[in-house]
Motif scaffolding. Structure first.
Motif, PDB file in Angstrom:
ATOM      1  N   ASP A  23       0.851  -1.197   0.000  1.00 52.36           N
ATOM      2  CA  ASP A  23       0.000   0.000   0.000  1.00 52.36           C
ATOM      3  C   ASP A  23       0.881   1.240   0.000  1.00 52.36           C
ATOM      4  OD1 ASP A  23      -2.303   1.582   0.182  1.00 52.36           O
ATOM      5  OD2 ASP A  23      -2.440   1.387   2.361  1.00 52.36           O
ATOM      6  N   GLY A  35       2.809   0.928   3.127  1.00 49.48           N
ATOM      7  CA  GLY A  35       2.394  -0.232   3.892  1.00 49.48           C
ATOM      8  C   GLY A  35       3.213  -1.420   3.462  1.00 49.48           C
ATOM      9  N   VAL A  43       0.806  -5.899   8.470  1.00 48.19           N
ATOM     10  CA  VAL A  43       1.120  -4.713   7.680  1.00 48.19           C
ATOM     11  C   VAL A  43       1.451  -3.559   8.623  1.00 48.19           C
ATOM     12  CG1 VAL A  43       0.254  -3.031   6.004  1.00 48.19           C
ATOM     13  CG2 VAL A  43      -0.372  -5.443   5.790  1.00 48.19           C
ATOM     14  N   TYR A  45       3.215   0.585   8.559  1.00 44.12           N
ATOM     15  CA  TYR A  45       3.462   1.711   7.663  1.00 44.12           C
ATOM     16  C   TYR A  45       4.773   2.396   8.002  1.00 44.12           C
ATOM     17  CZ  TYR A  45      -1.059   1.124   5.577  1.00 44.12           C
ATOM     18  OH  TYR A  45      -2.118   0.602   4.869  1.00 44.12           O
TER      19      TYR A  45
END
Length: 56
Positions: A23, A35, A43, A45
């Motif tokens: 992501d 991500g 996940v 970030y």
């Protein structure tokens, strides 16, 4: 900004280990966060500074 481009599917190293970019999001301040899914499926970030492309 660096010359490295992180796209979905890129294999990267993070401060937590190796993972794949899943992501890419823009923050309200105009920066990007990525991500990254680790081997356990979690996940997290990260900013561009916390990522490094893995060598094939």
């Amino acid at each position: 900004m660096s010359d490295t481009i992180f796209t979905p599917g890129a294999d990267v190293f993070t401060t937590r280990g190796r993972g794949a970019v899943v992501d890419v999001r823009a923050t309200p301040s105009g920066k990007f966060v990525f991500g990254v899914e680790d081997v356990n499926g979690e996940v997290s970030y990260f900013t561009e500074k916390a990522l490094r492309l893995a060598q094939s």
